[in-house]
Design a protein around this motif. Structure first.
Motif, short mmCIF file in Angstrom:
data_model
loop_
_atom_site.label_atom_id
_atom_site.label_comp_id
_atom_site.label_asym_id
_atom_site.label_seq_id
_atom_site.Cartn_x
_atom_site.Cartn_y
_atom_site.Cartn_z
N THR A 187 -20.10 -9.07 -36.26
CA THR A 187 -21.34 -8.53 -36.13
C THR A 187 -21.66 -8.75 -37.61
O THR A 187 -22.87 -7.71 -38.10
CB THR A 187 -21.85 -7.15 -35.67
OG1 THR A 187 -21.11 -6.08 -36.26
CG2 THR A 187 -21.52 -6.94 -33.93
N SER A 190 -23.42 -13.96 -39.77
CA SER A 190 -23.33 -15.19 -38.93
C SER A 190 -23.43 -14.65 -37.51
O SER A 190 -24.27 -15.34 -36.87
CB SER A 190 -21.80 -15.79 -39.11
OG SER A 190 -21.73 -16.44 -40.34
N THR A 211 -17.77 -2.47 -36.97
CA THR A 211 -18.64 -1.44 -37.90
C THR A 211 -19.90 -1.94 -37.83
O THR A 211 -20.25 -3.26 -37.75
CB THR A 211 -18.06 -1.82 -39.44
OG1 THR A 211 -16.75 -1.87 -39.30
CG2 THR A 211 -18.56 -0.69 -40.08
N LYS A 295 -21.66 -2.68 -47.71
CA LYS A 295 -21.47 -3.93 -47.36
C LYS A 295 -22.73 -4.95 -47.68
O LYS A 295 -23.85 -4.37 -47.70
CB LYS A 295 -21.32 -3.96 -45.76
CG LYS A 295 -19.91 -3.27 -45.37
CD LYS A 295 -19.95 -3.01 -43.75
CE LYS A 295 -19.45 -4.06 -42.91
NZ LYS A 295 -17.79 -4.12 -43.01
N ARG A 296 -22.71 -6.20 -47.32
CA ARG A 296 -23.62 -6.96 -47.37
C ARG A 296 -25.00 -6.53 -46.45
O ARG A 296 -24.78 -6.48 -45.23
CB ARG A 296 -23.41 -8.52 -47.35
CG ARG A 296 -24.70 -9.45 -47.82
CD ARG A 296 -24.16 -10.75 -47.34
NE ARG A 296 -25.16 -11.80 -47.60
CZ ARG A 296 -26.43 -12.21 -46.78
NH1 ARG A 296 -26.61 -11.74 -45.73
NH2 ARG A 296 -27.10 -13.02 -47.25
N TYR A 460 -16.03 -7.69 -47.23
CA TYR A 460 -15.31 -8.98 -48.15
C TYR A 460 -15.72 -8.75 -49.58
O TYR A 460 -14.83 -9.75 -50.47
CB TYR A 460 -16.01 -10.08 -47.56
CG TYR A 460 -17.54 -10.39 -47.52
CD1 TYR A 460 -17.66 -10.88 -48.94
CD2 TYR A 460 -18.21 -10.41 -46.76
CE1 TYR A 460 -18.96 -10.99 -49.08
CE2 TYR A 460 -19.54 -10.67 -47.03
CZ TYR A 460 -19.99 -11.00 -48.24
OH TYR A 460 -21.42 -11.61 -48.36
P1 NAP Z 1 -18.67 -11.11 -42.47
O1 NAP Z 1 -19.91 -10.74 -43.08
O2 NAP Z 1 -17.29 -10.96 -43.10
O3 NAP Z 1 -18.68 -10.42 -41.11
C1 NAP Z 1 -17.45 -10.62 -40.22
C2 NAP Z 1 -17.62 -9.81 -39.09
O4 NAP Z 1 -16.51 -9.80 -38.24
C3 NAP Z 1 -17.55 -8.05 -39.41
O5 NAP Z 1 -18.43 -7.65 -38.35
C4 NAP Z 1 -16.37 -7.85 -39.06
O6 NAP Z 1 -16.35 -6.36 -39.06
C5 NAP Z 1 -15.91 -8.45 -38.05
N1 NAP Z 1 -14.27 -8.84 -38.04
C6 NAP Z 1 -13.51 -9.28 -39.02
N2 NAP Z 1 -12.24 -9.19 -38.44
C7 NAP Z 1 -12.28 -8.79 -37.35
C8 NAP Z 1 -11.45 -8.11 -36.29
N3 NAP Z 1 -10.15 -8.52 -36.39
N4 NAP Z 1 -11.55 -7.79 -35.14
C9 NAP Z 1 -12.81 -7.33 -35.04
N5 NAP Z 1 -13.96 -7.71 -35.90
C10 NAP Z 1 -13.77 -8.23 -36.95
O7 NAP Z 1 -18.72 -12.75 -42.27
P2 NAP Z 1 -19.97 -13.67 -41.99
O8 NAP Z 1 -20.90 -12.97 -40.86
O9 NAP Z 1 -19.57 -15.11 -41.61
O10 NAP Z 1 -20.88 -13.58 -43.15
C11 NAP Z 1 -20.33 -13.95 -44.27
C12 NAP Z 1 -21.01 -14.17 -45.34
O11 NAP Z 1 -21.63 -15.45 -45.31
C13 NAP Z 1 -22.41 -13.31 -45.57
O12 NAP Z 1 -22.16 -12.13 -45.87
C14 NAP Z 1 -23.32 -14.24 -46.36
O13 NAP Z 1 -22.89 -13.88 -47.45
C15 NAP Z 1 -22.90 -15.53 -45.77
N6 NAP Z 1 -23.85 -15.99 -44.62
C16 NAP Z 1 -25.08 -15.88 -45.22
C17 NAP Z 1 -26.12 -16.24 -44.23
C18 NAP Z 1 -27.51 -16.24 -45.02
O14 NAP Z 1 -28.37 -16.30 -44.06
N7 NAP Z 1 -27.82 -16.67 -46.11
C19 NAP Z 1 -25.85 -16.27 -43.05
C20 NAP Z 1 -24.55 -16.36 -42.45
C21 NAP Z 1 -23.67 -16.04 -43.45
P3 NAP Z 1 -16.32 -5.35 -40.08
O15 NAP Z 1 -17.71 -5.28 -40.58
O16 NAP Z 1 -15.71 -4.01 -39.58
O17 NAP Z 1 -15.15 -5.94 -41.17
#
Ligand code: NAP
Length: 494
Positions: A187, A190, A211, A295-296, A460
């Motif tokens: 959640t 993305s 989370t 977190k972010r 992260y």
């Molecule tokens: P993320 O913020 O790292 O979120 C990953 C999600 O997966 C978290 O909810 C995490 O839970 C969950 N997760 C990971 N491993 C898991 C597991 N084994 N079992 C269950 N849940 C699990 O990744 P993201 O959403 O791809 O975003 C990454 C970054 O990309 C963002 O913070 C941002 O910097 C960038 N991004 C930016 C935009 C934008 O609009 N500019 C859009 C998308 C992405 P936990 O929280 O418990 O770890």
């Protein structure tokens, strides 16, 4: 000698080799062209420019920084369609920049650099790509980004799942999700964009949340024709608009306990939950118990709305495993699924993942970082022992509040300044002095202490050793000041 000059069978060589044609590498390439430097190459693993905006094509992909700020200061775009543009429009912008500034002839697509080895005698970098191609350059810039390598969860049975399962950053568009039961794991930013879009087409969406996130509402409005014409007519108006956003974002950075800025934003996020979620049980599941900003923070208005739909279920019991037919949680409940979306983020702290960088005397960058238990660099840009090597979006340059484009432009300015200084001083190779790098990192660690990123949550930002590897604890303005000039005295000539 450029590639064109290289004889048959000779290794192509350039003055500057840039790895990655995303917003960072492309921006630097444009600066090189603008300064009359043409002896460079832009290696790119994919088939074109755009980086993260090329890879991330999931439904709903958008930027949560307003587009007028998420674009180069030297290439303002008057006709952004709305406040927060979607991925296709952002990718189109970077494509247009590549064309407008004549970057295509420098682009080498489908070239994934795997090793970079510094040659102490020849003062150059030898590069080998995944296909075994050899290249060399005097100055090497890694611009491969931070959210580059997908993180795949280690969930029992995931490999046995009968249907398609794929990562959010590697969306498999060939699957028609209409009428399907889709499980979304994660959640983060993305997932929060994907879920509202999936809900519109899938029969059922199960959202597996480990989370809860702090989420601020996002006000996304189309620009009127009048606005677009005003920005097109007057560069001043466009710049003014960009500056206003810049200062709004610069002022709302909340990463310290004592600055109190987090309190106001936390109240706004709590109000957002209150406004959207009336059910007490759901509200409790969605309300984080860790400090705001740890977190972010997500900026998104339709995630909560999507969760209110009858065909969307928020699942907060931990995942026990995946079977052929669906996902089973620790309480033993099995939920059937046709498709699994892994919105599980990236290996953000594992800098230069997939590229082996070998420096002076055969030292290895990943060994140096492993010894220190954290990736580190001078201003996130250069590492002692690795001459003529620069990183864009390197360690601790992810500035939590403002647009990453500001940081990338600052880094391009620093690299351009380094190239000029090297020419002026007739220096073939420069290596940041260890004591300069160490002093910078000592101050960095002090500044990171007392930030909200340390406590109460997993993110992260932190690596396996618990060290914050990604975040810049200062403002983007501070960083731009730090990087506006390359100082030769901070570097050893080798
Ligand atoms: P993320 O913020 O790292 O979120 C990953 C999600 O997966 C978290 O909810 C995490 O839970 C969950 N997760 C990971 N491993 C898991 C597991 N084994 N079992 C269950 N849940 C699990 O990744 P993201 O959403 O791809 O975003 C990454 C970054 O990309 C963002 O913070 C941002 O910097 C960038 N991004 C930016 C935009 C934008 O609009 N500019 C859009 C998308 C992405 P936990 O929280 O418990 O770890």
């Amino acid at each position: 000698m450029s590639e064109a000059d290289a004889g048959a069978g000779a290794t192509p060589h350039w003055r500057v080799g840039i790895i990655g044609a995303g917003p960072g590498g492309l921006g630097l390439a444009i600066r090189l062209v603008q300064s009359g430097r043409r002896d460079f190459v832009l290696f790119e693993a994919s088939d074109g420019v755009g980086g993260t905006w090329r890879w991330n094509t999931y439904p709903g992909a958008a930027c949560d920084v307003p587009s007028h700020l998420y674009s180069y200061s030297f290439a303002l775009k008057a006709d952004w369609s709305k406040t927060y543009a979607n991925q296709p429009e952002i990718l189109e912008y970077f494509e247009e920049c590549a064309d407008r500034y004549g970057i295509r002839p420098h682009l080498r697509p489908h070239t994934r650099i795997r090793t970079a080895t510094w040659d102490d005698m020849a003062h150059r970098w030898h590069l080998v790509d995944a296909g075994g191609g050899h290249f060399s350059c005097d100055v090497l810039v890694s611009a491969i980004g931070t959210f580059t390598t997908p993180s795949y969860p280690d969930i029992a049975g995931l490999g046995d799942f009968a249907g398609p399962s794929f990562h959010s950053a590697r969306w498999e568009h060939e699957h028609d999700l209409a009428g399907k039961r889709v499980a979304v794991i994660g959640t983060g930013a993305s997932a929060a964009q994907i879920i509202p879009e999936l809900a519109k087409i899938a029969e059922q969406v199960d959202v597996y949340q480990r989370t809860p996130q702090w989420i601020l509402p996002r006000s996304d409005k189309p620009f009127s024709d009048e606005d677009k014409q005003r920005f097109a007519r007057s560069k001043r108006a466009a710049k003014k608009h960009r500056n206003e956003i810049y200062w709004a974002f610069e002022n709302t950075i909340a990463f310290r306990y004592e600055d109190g800025a987090a309190d106001g934003l936390k109240a706004l996020a709590l109000g957002h939950i209150d406004y959207r979620i009336k059910d007490a049980e759901l509200k409790a599941k969605l309300t984080p118990d860790y400090p705001f900003g740890c977190k972010r923070t997500l900026i998104c208005s339709d995630f909560y709305k999507a969760l209110l739909r009858d065909d969307v279920e928020l699942v907060t019991d931990g995942i026990k495993g995946v079977t052929k037919g669906g996902v089973v949680t620790v309480d033993g409940t099995g939920r059937p699924a046709d498709v699994i979306v892994l919105a599980t983020g990236f290996k953000a702290t594992e800098y230069l993942e997939g590229i082996e960088v070998v420096g002076r005397g055969g030292r290895r960058l990943h060994d140096d970082w492993a010894t220190a238990q954290v990736a580190h660099a001078y201003k996130g840009l250069t590492v002692s022992g690795y001459p003529n090597f620069f990183m864009m979006y390197g360690p601790n340059t992810n500035q939590g509040g403002n647009s990453i484009i500001i940081i990338l432009e600052a880094q391009a300015t620093y690299i351009m300044s380094a190239l000029s200084a090297m020419r002026r001083h007739r220096a073939r190779a420069v290596d940041v002095r260890r004591e300069v790098m160490d002093a910078y990192n000592k101050e960095l660690v002090k500044a990171l202490d007392g930030t909200l990123w340390h406590d109460g949550c997993q993110s992260y930002f932190k690596n396996a050793a618990g060290k914050i590897a990604t975040q810049l604890p200062q403002t983007s303005r501070w960083y731009a000041d730090q990087t506006k000039r390359f100082k030769m005295k901070e570097y050893e000539r080798v």
